[in-house]
Design a protein around this motif. Structure first.
Motif, PDB file in Angstrom:
ATOM      1  N   TYR A  38       0.272  -1.407   0.215  1.00 47.40           N
ATOM      2  CA  TYR A  38       0.495  -0.212  -0.084  1.00 47.40           C
ATOM      3  C   TYR A  38       0.526   1.507  -0.215  1.00 47.40           C
ATOM      4  CZ  TYR A  38      -3.734  -3.300   0.974  1.00 47.40           C
ATOM      5  OH  TYR A  38      -4.422  -3.997   1.029  1.00 47.40           O
ATOM      6  N   GLU A  39       2.354   1.209   0.430  1.00 55.61           N
ATOM      7  CA  GLU A  39       3.221   1.881   0.297  1.00 55.61           C
ATOM      8  C   GLU A  39       3.727   2.094  -0.759  1.00 55.61           C
ATOM      9  OE1 GLU A  39       2.373   4.566   2.719  1.00 55.61           O
ATOM     10  OE2 GLU A  39       1.331   4.129   3.966  1.00 55.61           O
ATOM     11  N   PRO A  40       4.408   3.073  -1.920  1.00 58.94           N
ATOM     12  CA  PRO A  40       4.953   2.978  -3.154  1.00 58.94           C
ATOM     13  C   PRO A  40       6.230   2.904  -2.402  1.00 58.94           C
ATOM     14  CG  PRO A  40       3.772   4.738  -3.071  1.00 58.94           C
ATOM     15  CD  PRO A  40       3.523   4.164  -1.509  1.00 58.94           C
ATOM     16  N   TYR A  41       7.034   2.066  -2.582  1.00 63.59           N
ATOM     17  CA  TYR A  41       8.943   1.347  -2.695  1.00 63.59           C
ATOM     18  C   TYR A  41       9.636   1.375  -3.938  1.00 63.59           C
ATOM     19  CZ  TYR A  41       7.053  -2.833  -5.168  1.00 63.59           C
ATOM     20  OH  TYR A  41       6.284  -4.273  -5.020  1.00 63.59           O
ATOM     21  N   VAL A  44      13.373  -4.030  -7.286  1.00 62.77           N
ATOM     22  CA  VAL A  44      14.566  -4.494  -7.431  1.00 62.77           C
ATOM     23  C   VAL A  44      15.490  -3.949  -8.421  1.00 62.77           C
ATOM     24  CG1 VAL A  44      14.395  -6.503  -6.214  1.00 62.77           C
ATOM     25  CG2 VAL A  44      13.597  -6.744  -8.809  1.00 62.77           C
ATOM     26  N   ALA A  45      14.156  -3.425  -9.544  1.00 61.83           N
ATOM     27  CA  ALA A  45      15.200  -2.687 -10.856  1.00 61.83           C
ATOM     28  C   ALA A  45      14.940  -0.956 -10.621  1.00 61.83           C
ATOM     29  CB  ALA A  45      14.460  -2.905 -11.794  1.00 61.83           C
ATOM     30  N   GLY A  46      14.643  -0.701  -9.085  1.00 59.96           N
ATOM     31  CA  GLY A  46      14.625   1.176  -8.451  1.00 59.96           C
ATOM     32  C   GLY A  46      13.473   1.837  -9.214  1.00 59.96           C
ATOM     33  N   VAL A  47      12.402   0.676  -9.301  1.00 62.86           N
ATOM     34  CA  VAL A  47      11.449   1.585  -9.846  1.00 62.86           C
ATOM     35  C   VAL A  47      10.510   1.443  -9.202  1.00 62.86           C
ATOM     36  CG1 VAL A  47       9.474   1.363 -11.982  1.00 62.86           C
ATOM     37  CG2 VAL A  47      12.113   0.937 -12.741  1.00 62.86           C
ATOM     38  N   TRP A  48       9.732   3.438  -8.566  1.00 65.92           N
ATOM     39  CA  TRP A  48       8.904   3.141  -8.182  1.00 65.92           C
ATOM     40  C   TRP A  48       7.422   2.469  -8.692  1.00 65.92           C
ATOM     41  CZ3 TRP A  48       9.460   4.417  -3.407  1.00 65.92           C
ATOM     42  CH2 TRP A  48      10.375   6.031  -3.203  1.00 65.92           C
ATOM     43  N   THR A  49       7.197   1.589  -7.156  1.00 64.56           N
ATOM     44  CA  THR A  49       5.909   0.555  -8.015  1.00 64.56           C
ATOM     45  C   THR A  49       4.724   0.688  -5.817  1.00 64.56           C
ATOM     46  OG1 THR A  49       7.106  -0.909  -8.515  1.00 64.56           O
ATOM     47  CG2 THR A  49       5.900  -2.247  -7.413  1.00 64.56           C
ATOM     48  N   VAL A  50       3.841   0.387  -6.770  1.00 69.56           N
ATOM     49  CA  VAL A  50       2.727   0.611  -5.385  1.00 69.56           C
ATOM     50  C   VAL A  50       1.466  -0.886  -6.162  1.00 69.56           C
ATOM     51  CG1 VAL A  50       1.047   1.907  -6.216  1.00 69.56           C
ATOM     52  CG2 VAL A  50       1.242   1.590  -3.807  1.00 69.56           C
ATOM     53  N   CYS A  51       1.045  -0.714  -4.948  1.00 69.08           N
ATOM     54  CA  CYS A  51       0.051  -1.865  -4.919  1.00 69.08           C
ATOM     55  C   CYS A  51      -0.013  -3.101  -5.211  1.00 69.08           C
ATOM     56  CB  CYS A  51      -1.258  -1.083  -5.983  1.00 69.08           C
ATOM     57  SG  CYS A  51      -2.066   0.483  -4.765  1.00 69.08           S
ATOM     58  N   ASP A  52      -0.588  -3.719  -6.462  1.00 64.51           N
ATOM     59  CA  ASP A  52       0.110  -4.764  -7.124  1.00 64.51           C
ATOM     60  C   ASP A  52       1.374  -4.854  -8.855  1.00 64.51           C
ATOM     61  OD1 ASP A  52      -1.666  -6.067  -5.735  1.00 64.51           O
ATOM     62  OD2 ASP A  52      -3.577  -5.241  -6.885  1.00 64.51           O
ATOM     63  N   GLY A  62       4.363   8.463  -0.557  1.00 63.46           N
ATOM     64  CA  GLY A  62       4.115   9.222   0.241  1.00 63.46           C
ATOM     65  C   GLY A  62       2.592   8.596   0.088  1.00 63.46           C
ATOM     66  N   LYS A  63       2.326   8.551  -0.495  1.00 62.88           N
ATOM     67  CA  LYS A  63       0.821   7.773  -0.505  1.00 62.88           C
ATOM     68  C   LYS A  63       0.297   6.457   0.054  1.00 62.88           C
ATOM     69  CE  LYS A  63      -3.908   7.857  -3.797  1.00 62.88           C
ATOM     70  NZ  LYS A  63      -4.225   8.520  -3.379  1.00 62.88           N
ATOM     71  N   HIS A  64      -0.292   6.760   1.250  1.00 63.37           N
ATOM     72  CA  HIS A  64      -1.180   5.391   1.082  1.00 63.37           C
ATOM     73  C   HIS A  64      -2.761   5.296  -0.281  1.00 63.37           C
ATOM     74  CE1 HIS A  64      -2.121   1.821   3.939  1.00 63.37           C
ATOM     75  NE2 HIS A  64      -3.191   2.299   3.577  1.00 63.37           N
ATOM     76  N   TYR A  65      -1.808   3.877  -0.680  1.00 61.02           N
ATOM     77  CA  TYR A  65      -3.148   3.275  -1.104  1.00 61.02           C
ATOM     78  C   TYR A  65      -4.058   2.754  -0.689  1.00 61.02           C
ATOM     79  CZ  TYR A  65      -0.441   5.759  -5.421  1.00 61.02           C
ATOM     80  OH  TYR A  65      -0.013   6.934  -6.230  1.00 61.02           O
ATOM     81  N   THR A  66      -5.337   2.357  -0.816  1.00 63.22           N
ATOM     82  CA  THR A  66      -6.132   2.002   0.076  1.00 63.22           C
ATOM     83  C   THR A  66      -6.690   0.407  -1.299  1.00 63.22           C
ATOM     84  OG1 THR A  66      -8.048   3.203  -1.506  1.00 63.22           O
ATOM     85  CG2 THR A  66      -8.093   4.137   0.945  1.00 63.22           C
ATOM     86  N   ASP A  67      -7.589  -0.155  -1.154  1.00 59.48           N
ATOM     87  CA  ASP A  67      -7.790  -1.824  -1.363  1.00 59.48           C
ATOM     88  C   ASP A  67      -8.197  -0.930  -2.939  1.00 59.48           C
ATOM     89  OD1 ASP A  67      -6.099  -4.171  -1.114  1.00 59.48           O
ATOM     90  OD2 ASP A  67      -7.756  -4.013   0.976  1.00 59.48           O
TER      91      ASP A  67
END
Length: 170
Positions: A38-41, A44-52, A62-67
């Motif tokens: 739920y939090e962007p990270y 392994v390739a250094g790409v900002w990713t979130v959710c699925d 910095g945004k918290h995503y909901t389901d």
């Protein structure tokens, strides 16, 4: 790593809904192959990713995503992948094969898929050979990753499945 029973049962249940639904079930939520975060990270390739496994300009650090937001982003991305993959495939495929291609392309991108030996083999009519090509795509950032090996094995199983019984191990 084999597909979890929970994910396998959800894929079998999704069979009547078509390749997009199967791919969405495979990729998304708590049981999905991507693993919902739920939090962007940075992946392994250094790409900002979130959710699925969602990447791109829409990922807000910095945004918290909901389901609900994650479900919406996933469905939009799978729809986009379908629109990009379907015109490239020149042979008839069943829903599980198509879902495996959507999952693969969701992960590696349309450009990589469009230039792949996998697609060349597929369009030459060698569907089984194309499904086996999935196992070659296990590197990210120049390294072999266990998570990608597991994912490709699951995509391969789905790609080679002729029916829900094949997923169920019957």
């Amino acid at each position: 790593m084999a597909m979890s029973n929970s994910l396998r049962n959800k894929l079998i249940a999704a069979a009547g809904g078509g390749a997009m639904l199967i791919a969405t079930v495979f990729l998304g939520g708590k049981d999905g192959v991507e693993g919902r975060v739920y939090e962007p990270y940075k992946d392994v390739a250094g790409v900002w990713t979130v959710c699925d496994g969602i990447t791109g300009a829409g990922v807000v650090q910095g945004k918290h995503y909901t389901d609900r937001e994650c479900d919406s982003l996933l469905w939009q991305r799978v729809r986009q992948v379908k629109a990009q993959v379907d015109p490239l495939v020149k042979v008839p495929l069943d829903e599980y094969q198509r879902a495996a291609l959507y999952s693969f392309t969701y992960n590696v991108g349309t450009s990589a898929f469009s230039k792949s030996t996998l697609l060349k083999r597929l369009n030459a009519g060698d569907v089984d050979g194309a499904c086996e090509e999935l196992r070659r795509w296990i590197y990210a950032g120049g390294q072999k990753w266990r998570g990608l090996m597991n994912r490709r094995d699951m995509e391969r199983t789905m790609c080679l499945a002729e029916s829900a019984d094949d997923l169920a191990g019957k």
